[in-house]
Design a protein around this motif. Structure first.
Motif, PDB file in Angstrom:
ATOM      1  N   ASP A 146      -5.424 -25.559 -15.317  1.00 11.12           N
ATOM      2  CA  ASP A 146      -4.227 -25.211 -15.803  1.00 11.12           C
ATOM      3  C   ASP A 146      -3.321 -24.108 -14.754  1.00 11.12           C
ATOM      4  OD1 ASP A 146      -1.467 -25.308 -17.839  1.00 11.12           O
ATOM      5  OD2 ASP A 146      -3.457 -24.432 -19.147  1.00 11.12           O
TER       6      ASP A 146
ATOM      7  N   TYR B 155      -2.775 -35.494 -14.496  1.00  9.07           N
ATOM      8  CA  TYR B 155      -4.285 -34.681 -13.673  1.00  9.07           C
ATOM      9  C   TYR B 155      -3.389 -34.298 -12.762  1.00  9.07           C
ATOM     10  CZ  TYR B 155      -8.704 -33.915 -12.181  1.00  9.07           C
ATOM     11  OH  TYR B 155     -10.193 -33.803 -11.083  1.00  9.07           O
TER      12      TYR B 155
ATOM     13  N   TRP C 157      -9.986 -31.582 -19.248  1.00 11.36           N
ATOM     14  CA  TRP C 157      -8.402 -32.050 -18.344  1.00 11.36           C
ATOM     15  C   TRP C 157      -7.931 -32.185 -20.294  1.00 11.36           C
ATOM     16  CZ3 TRP C 157      -4.283 -29.431 -16.381  1.00 11.36           C
ATOM     17  CH2 TRP C 157      -2.835 -30.554 -16.279  1.00 11.36           C
TER      18      TRP C 157
END
Length: 254
Positions: free
Chosen positions: A185, A141, A161
């Protein structure tokens, strides 16, 4: 004259955005009180490891605490590998650094007085395949030191995510998951503005989580305005409203 028309349009927009959250707040749907004494009782949604030896994955969502609950839910991911003696959960909490918390134990405790709901579940081999990918996504993350309740990155940004990086988790996240549309992203040039929908059944465009559109088979059509979602799901005869969430036509009326 155009100034008056513009002001009237802006006022109508504010009313449209806040009507649902205001209704939730004044009817007590968002919860209130002291966070330190709020209930953390289990909801009975997570199977006991002793009674369920197989692998299982569950995604949860519960109204956020206090006034935030009028607008949004908090979401998290939990799993239990095959033959494991306990559950593990990953979630983002804004008052912690790093923000990603890994915890063991009962995964379905109330979120500061708000009872969670299961929004997705995997069992058996699909769950077993998903668990390593969930761990990798949590580890990778990109915002472990950053948290913003609005427009993101927040707990729902984290859940989105993870979902996008686990092929077995094709999940239509709740419309009230404010922050799910904050795209992060960086693997391709447009990754902060364009992405597959969390359900992997369509696509979305988003401008830092405050303005965007999503079109997908499972989510339907969603419009994001200032982080709040309006939408329609034709396949399920449902509409989505800020603060209120998803409203589905009862089957007897279909």
């Amino acid at each position: 004259m155009w100034v008056l028309k513009t002001m009237a349009a802006l006022m109508a927009l504010v009313v449209l955005l806040l009507a649902g959250p205001a209704a939730v707040w004044f009817t007590g749907g968002a919860g209130s009180g002291d966070w330190s004494t709020a209930s953390c009782e289990p909801a009975g949604l997570a199977p006991s490891p002793a009674e369920h030896p197989g692998a299982i994955v569950q995604l949860y969502a519960a109204r956020a605490f206090s006034w935030r609950g009028a607008f949004a839910v908090h979401s998290w991911i939990a799993f239990k590998p095959r033959q494991a003696a306990d559950w593990t959960a990953f979630e983002v909490q804004g008052w912690r650094m790093p923000t990603v918390r890994r915890r063991s134990g009962v995964p379905d405790r109330a979120w500061f007085g708000q009872t969670p709901q299961v929004i997705a579940q995997l069992e058996g081999e699909r769950a077993a395949q998903a668990i390593p990918a969930i761990k990798r996504a949590a580890r990778d993350y990109p915002y472990p030191q950053t948290y913003r309740a609005w427009p993101g990155p927040n707990s729902n940004t984290f859940t989105a995510w993870v979902v996008r990086r686990v092929p077995q988790l094709d999940v239509a996240l709740p419309a009230l998951a404010v922050g799910k549309d904050y795209l992060i992203d960086d693997s391709h040039p447009l990754g902060r503005f364009f992405a597959p929908a969390p359900s992997a059944s369509g696509y979305q465009l988003s401008l830092y989580g405050v303005l965007g559109v999503l079109a997908a088979r499972d989510e339907g059509l969603e419009f994001n305005l200032l982080g709040l979602v309006f939408g329609v799901d034709p396949l399920d005869l449902a509409i989505k409203l800020p603060g209120i969430g998803r409203l589905t036509v009862p089957p007897s009326i279909h």
